[in-house]
Write an enzyme that holds these catalytic residues in place. Structure first.
Site, mmCIF file in Angstrom:
data_model
loop_
_atom_site.group_PDB
_atom_site.id
_atom_site.type_symbol
_atom_site.label_atom_id
_atom_site.label_comp_id
_atom_site.label_asym_id
_atom_site.label_seq_id
_atom_site.Cartn_x
_atom_site.Cartn_y
_atom_site.Cartn_z
ATOM 1 N N LYS A 106 0.789 10.563 -41.233
ATOM 2 C CA LYS A 106 0.976 11.469 -42.362
ATOM 3 C C LYS A 106 0.234 12.784 -42.109
ATOM 4 C CE LYS A 106 0.137 11.823 -47.296
ATOM 5 N NZ LYS A 106 -0.207 11.170 -48.554
ATOM 6 N N GLU A 141 -7.577 7.703 -34.179
ATOM 7 C CA GLU A 141 -7.030 6.615 -33.346
ATOM 8 C C GLU A 141 -5.591 6.918 -32.946
ATOM 9 O OE1 GLU A 141 -8.520 6.406 -36.325
ATOM 10 O OE2 GLU A 141 -9.344 4.415 -36.691
ATOM 11 N N GLY A 184 0.010 7.073 -47.961
ATOM 12 C CA GLY A 184 0.190 6.398 -46.672
ATOM 13 C C GLY A 184 0.648 4.950 -46.829
ATOM 14 N N ARG A 185 -0.053 4.212 -47.687
ATOM 15 C CA ARG A 185 0.274 2.778 -47.834
ATOM 16 C C ARG A 185 1.537 2.543 -48.647
ATOM 17 N NH1 ARG A 185 -4.226 4.560 -50.099
ATOM 18 N NH2 ARG A 185 -4.509 4.449 -52.352
ATOM 19 N N GLU A 228 -6.815 -0.992 -50.569
ATOM 20 C CA GLU A 228 -7.065 0.454 -50.468
ATOM 21 C C GLU A 228 -6.717 1.132 -51.794
ATOM 22 O OE1 GLU A 228 -6.840 2.594 -46.479
ATOM 23 O OE2 GLU A 228 -5.192 3.575 -47.506
ATOM 24 N N HIS A 255 -2.823 -25.935 -43.048
ATOM 25 C CA HIS A 255 -3.637 -26.579 -41.994
ATOM 26 C C HIS A 255 -4.785 -25.667 -41.583
ATOM 27 C CE1 HIS A 255 -0.625 -29.732 -41.648
ATOM 28 N NE2 HIS A 255 0.237 -28.770 -41.898
ATOM 29 N N LYS A 307 -15.449 7.201 -41.159
ATOM 30 C CA LYS A 307 -14.803 8.107 -40.198
ATOM 31 C C LYS A 307 -15.781 9.180 -39.742
ATOM 32 C CE LYS A 307 -10.042 7.963 -41.949
ATOM 33 N NZ LYS A 307 -8.988 8.725 -42.606
HETATM 34 O O1 F6P Z 1 -7.335 4.361 -43.464
HETATM 35 C C1 F6P Z 1 -7.160 5.539 -44.133
HETATM 36 C C2 F6P Z 1 -5.790 6.117 -43.992
HETATM 37 O O2 F6P Z 1 -5.833 7.400 -44.472
HETATM 38 C C3 F6P Z 1 -4.698 5.306 -44.686
HETATM 39 O O3 F6P Z 1 -4.629 5.561 -46.033
HETATM 40 C C4 F6P Z 1 -3.510 5.742 -43.922
HETATM 41 O O4 F6P Z 1 -2.436 4.889 -44.145
HETATM 42 C C5 F6P Z 1 -4.039 5.686 -42.517
HETATM 43 O O5 F6P Z 1 -5.373 6.160 -42.626
HETATM 44 C C6 F6P Z 1 -3.276 6.490 -41.502
HETATM 45 O O6 F6P Z 1 -3.207 7.839 -41.828
HETATM 46 P P1 F6P Z 1 -2.183 8.829 -41.139
HETATM 47 O O7 F6P Z 1 -0.807 8.350 -41.465
HETATM 48 O O8 F6P Z 1 -2.481 10.177 -41.712
HETATM 49 O O9 F6P Z 1 -2.419 8.796 -39.655
#
Ligand code: F6P
Length: 552
Positions: free
Chosen positions: A213, A219, A273-274, A360, A391, A516
């Site tokens: 987003k 990462e 995002g979620r 979240e 199990h 972060k």
């Molecule tokens: O973990 C925090 C967060 O901002 C989530 O809400 C989001 O889904 C994820 O990191 C990834 O963010 P992006 O889509 O901006 O890479």
């Protein structure tokens, strides 16, 4: 209720607190005798059947919960969301994931602009691109058609699409249209995940979709650079244009990264995002794998629940009922966790998606107006498909802690198997457990029953099940793309209902920021030590020792 007041100060909240004593005197073993009560505690929509009779609740509890919903202005809050009001106030944003699956002719405004045509603009672009890609007309740097897709993203840019992919890949219709193709995901920055995601793949036939987003997530950006290098080192720098595409709200950064803006698929800041699996985040990779028409059915399923959620009375509204019962379990009965137990292997990635969606969204310490909450919000979600979970951790649920369970079952399996000579089909075997577990939890087993079975005295305490453990059963007619979309939307709205009732902002996530920024300090220190030989400075003694040991 004044807008800045807390829900726990209302008469309705206090009424429910007082009602807990009444419920503590009951046992599900007895409540389940009341046939009228059991019949009343059901709801149905388009063949999806909810039975919540095994909740520790009575008709009176439900009445009180509906009154709480009134006090929390639930109806108005739902309406505000659908209307595009900026209910995510800390980020000054609308919350419009429902617009992502709205029919073409619907009007949904954000900032007084109808967003539905824009949404369909991107969907039309995905449809066209996926058709070109799947037909083999989109060729890579060496002229070969691309059959493998690696979707790079984390959190909401990963978990929702993974859940839907896992659920579709076992559906015969979807599987047929994915023949000869692979869709993989790369989320973790762990080099082990990088290696796994490209194992046995040839860059010549692989398309990388960078999904972020913000297009700043550390990462994802490192993983995207790593796969870019994988492509460039094998096919040369020009290959990026044919082998890398992107999904983001930040198209400027996409271009800076080196991806042609023509190959970028937009979404908008009013999609959390979620909550983004119905945007290009999910629709693009899933359409590349399964074709757009199947993904459109998934979106239509979600849209059908949006309609139900917005227009059905609360008494028959599945997401509202689920949300109210969760608040009852967490805030009044004091059960902080919820187990998500799909009796369907196809839903193996459902619980991990709900973990993010729910925790979240609702793991907050203050009200939407910034007032410290004197109660705990949010729910601890975990789960595993049945019967595997039986199990694994069910022992604790049966005789240890009380954890309300969501049993999710499917009437018609994606894969019917009936082995000759067996008394039931494999699916019936699975579903026998789906039907049995809720009663085992509700009724338990008494010492008297054990005595009558001549169980040795010393084993009676060990074999006793207290029962009175709440669960609910959600039975879906089948598990095609449409029902997968419905299931997703039921949980999205349920979680929003919980947040609306608790009076929190379910659509921001400030809690992920601190970690972060600390990681960024550590990153700088690792660089300074490794490259310039500088000592580790500026951390407490514990972190300093850990870092020094790691660097040595
Ligand atoms: O973990 C925090 C967060 O901002 C989530 O809400 C989001 O889904 C994820 O990191 C990834 O963010 P992006 O889509 O901006 O890479």
């Amino acid at each position: 209720m004044a807008s800045s007041a807390l829900i726990c100060d209302t008469e309705q909240w206090k009424g429910l607190q007082a009602h807990v004593g009444e419920i503590q005197k009951t046992h599900l073993r007895h409540l389940m005798h009341d046939v009228e009560r059991c019949k009343a505690m059901t709801a149905e929509y388009e063949g999806i059947y909810l039975d919540y009779s095994r909740q520790r609740a009575t008709g009176e509890t439900m009445e009180k919960l509906f009154k709480l919903a009134e006090a929390a202005k639930l109806k108005e809050k739902i309406e505000k969301m659908f209307r595009g009001d900026k209910i995510n106030s800390t980020e000054n944003r609308s919350v419009l994931h429902v617009a992502l699956r709205a029919p073409r002719d619907e009007v949904i405004n954000s900032n007084r602009v109808n967003v539905v045509p824009e949404v369909w603009g991107v969907k039309d672009k995905i449809k066209q691109f996926s058709e070109t890609f799947r037909s083999g007309s989109w060729v890579g740097a060496t002229g070969k058609a691309l059959t493998n897709v690696v979707s790079v993203g984390i959190g909401g840019s990963f978990l929702g699409p993974l859940f839907v992919h896992a659920a579709l890949q076992t559906d015969p219709e979807a599987a047929e249209s994915a023949k000869g193709r692979q869709l993989r995901f790369l989320a973790n920055v762990d080099p082990v995940d990088v290696a796994r995601s490209i194992k046995d793949l040839d860059p010549e036939t692989t398309l990388v979709v960078v999904v972020s987003k913000t297009f700043t997530t550390a990462e994802t950006m490192l993983n995207a650079r790593t796969l870019k290098e994988w492509i460039v080192s094998s096919l040369g720098p020009d290959a990026v244009a044919k082998h890398m595409i992107a999904v983001s709200t930040n198209l400027e950064l996409v271009e800076k990264f080196g991806i042609d803006p023509k190959n970028a698929f937009a979404f908008w800041d009013w999609v959390g995002g979620r909550y983004s699996v119905c945007s290009a985040v999910g629709v693009l990779p899933l359409s590349l794998q399964y074709g757009f028409p199947i993904v459109q059915k998934f979106l239509e399923g979600a849209a059908s629940i949006d309609k139900h959620f917005r227009s059905s009375s609360f008494e028959k509204n599945i997401p509202v009922l689920l949300g109210l019962l969760s608040v009852w379990n967490v805030s009044f009965l004091g059960y902080p966790a919820r187990a998500i137990l799909p009796y369907s292997q196809a839903l193996e990635k459902f619980a991990p998606h709900i973990q993010q969606l729910s925790m979240e969204s609702n793991g907050k310490g203050v009200s939407i107006d910034g007032v410290q909450l004197p109660f705990e919000s949010g729910e601890i979600d975990f789960g595993e498909p049945g019967t595997n979970g039986q199990h694994s951790f069910y022992q604790l649920i049966h005789q240890g802690r009380v954890i309300p369970c969501d049993f999710i079952g499917v009437v018609k399996s994606q894969q019917p198997v009936y082995l000759k000579g067996e008394i039931v089909s494999n699916h019936d075997e699975l579903m026998s457990n789906f039907f049995a577990q809720p009663d085992a939890l509700a009724y338990g087993k008494t010492p008297e029953q054990l005595h009558s079975e001549k169980v040795p005295e010393h084993l009676i305490p060990h074999k006793t099940f207290q029962g009175n453990r709440p669960s609910l059963s959600l039975l879906l007619p089948s598990l095609s793309a449409y029902e997968i979309g419905q299931l997703l939307a039921i949980y999205e709205h349920r979680i929003a209902v919980q947040g609306f009732l608790w009076g929190i902002n379910s659509f921001d996530q400030w809690g992920v920021e601190l970690g972060k920024s600390l990681a960024s300090q550590v990153r700088k220190s690792l660089h300074a030590s490794r490259v310039e030989g500088k000592p580790v400075l500026g951390f407490n003694s514990s972190t300093t020792s850990l870092l020094t040991r790691y660097l040595a």
